[in-house]
Design an enzyme around this catalytic site. Sequence first.
Site, PDB file in Angstrom:
ATOM      1  N   TYR A 181       0.834  -1.249   0.110  1.00 21.16           N
ATOM      2  CA  TYR A 181      -0.095   0.235   0.096  1.00 21.16           C
ATOM      3  C   TYR A 181       0.879   1.247  -0.143  1.00 21.16           C
ATOM      4  O   TYR A 181       0.942   2.133   0.864  1.00 21.16           O
ATOM      5  CB  TYR A 181      -1.001  -0.196   1.325  1.00 21.16           C
ATOM      6  CG  TYR A 181      -2.070   0.956   1.230  1.00 21.16           C
ATOM      7  CD1 TYR A 181      -2.977   1.025   0.373  1.00 21.16           C
ATOM      8  CD2 TYR A 181      -1.708   2.107   2.027  1.00 21.16           C
ATOM      9  CE1 TYR A 181      -4.100   1.977   0.600  1.00 21.16           C
ATOM     10  CE2 TYR A 181      -2.928   2.985   2.113  1.00 21.16           C
ATOM     11  CZ  TYR A 181      -4.160   3.129   1.406  1.00 21.16           C
ATOM     12  OH  TYR A 181      -4.935   4.124   1.284  1.00 21.16           O
ATOM     13  N   LYS A 210      -0.649   9.609   1.448  1.00 23.14           N
ATOM     14  CA  LYS A 210      -1.416  10.171   2.493  1.00 23.14           C
ATOM     15  C   LYS A 210      -0.973  10.850   3.801  1.00 23.14           C
ATOM     16  O   LYS A 210      -1.465  11.858   4.340  1.00 23.14           O
ATOM     17  CB  LYS A 210      -2.616   9.210   3.109  1.00 23.14           C
ATOM     18  CG  LYS A 210      -3.306   8.161   2.087  1.00 23.14           C
ATOM     19  CD  LYS A 210      -4.408   9.277   1.467  1.00 23.14           C
ATOM     20  CE  LYS A 210      -5.587   8.393   0.596  1.00 23.14           C
ATOM     21  NZ  LYS A 210      -6.374   9.366   0.104  1.00 23.14           N
TER      22      LYS A 210
END
Lengths: 192, 273
Positions: B175, B181
Amino acid sequence: MRQTLISDDKVIEELKKAAAETLAIDVATIKADSSLVKDLGAESLDFLDINYRIEQTFAIKMARHFIIEHIEEMFGEGTALDTDGKLTEKAVNLMRIRLDTAVEGSTLEALKPGMDMDALPAMITIRSMAGSIMDILDTLPENCTECGKSAWKTENDTHIVCGACGAEAAYKNGDDLIKDWLQKTQDEHKII
Amino acid sequence: MTMDTQTADIMDGAANSPRKVLVTGSSRGIGAAIAAAFAKSGADVAINFSKQGGRSEEHAKKLAAEIEAMGRRAALVPGDISQKESVRRLFSEAATSLDGLDVLILNAARAPFKPIERLLERELRALVDTNYIGNIFCVQEALPFMQCTGERTKGHDKHIIFISSLGSRFYNPAYPLGSMKAAMESVVRDLSETLFKRGITVNAVSGGLVKTDSFKVLRQFIDGVDRIPEELFVTPQEIADVVLFLCCPSSRGIRGQTIVVDRGLSNSLHRNA
């Protein structure tokens, strides 16, 4: 080993069912030579959903990555795609060998250097995807990895389990199979 | 304060003049839920999706019809946020269609699922182009349309909300988006300080596990994620509710923060199987 407990027809039937559920369409409208993208309207996330359903059905692990990604990881960035993201001649030659028996001649002819990578999923048909599933099922070992016996049987016509100890069959995963195939083909044909 | 007062805050804003909201990546999933929630609160909404002619466009059109059925304006603004020119065009179209822009929700994301050390240069650059640079392009292009004037300046009712994920602070296999993020949560703190003087409040909402389309991807890469108890899955609506809260006056004390909405999933290191 080439397993005979699950037939090509059974795989195609289950794949049609999975595609119909994912895409919310009537299973009767799906043909073995239907292109998942062109004929059935599948998008990239739909492939993952179909893969997931197939994995649950046959207790296998489908490839997470497309062959182009594996070529670039194994043989270097730029070997499969040029700087504009278009297919190289080497990648096309490899894929022609790979798809030779899985897709129609006209589809194979459409595979050309300079083609956009995004156009590749349109070439995937129910039949070609079923071929990848059969390749995984055919990695069924001679003997059970748990008890060593050779007593494979099917449950629900889709799950292969050991008739002696009940252990689930251990197959190679789809990504490892693609990598094995690429290495073998490269060794034989020296394309890259 | 009670939820009733929060709802009243939102509705009051809508009653004076409909708020104009752009949600990037809003044809489906969390983005669509946020767009619908704003419309329900009385806002006009611009729906963004990256590719024209695909299923995303179909979803976006359906959502636009639902919003219009609520009596609100819905504008379809296609565009890839990683491309500066595309971002410029989509913000211009959105602001023209909605007659301004009050709220920007940065929800669009795209990333390969593979371990960071295996990312090809092309994938790495695309990861940063969309999920970091693309979001900053959006902020830059939104600012000229988010100028505060008169009464609105007092209320600080201009908002930018970034949609983050738990991947920003916890490891997830394959990920790499999590690192982007995390970078964006830092950008949120930064923008919060610099834009507050201009009447714009900036915050982030970090969603836990959500059963949207992206979960179809997640369950292929994280073994056992589909066995996590159903009660630990957050709904898109729950995330949308917090986004709406952050855009109403009751949240005026919250600035530059990332609010976790995960039903407590991240509270515990260990859970019984």
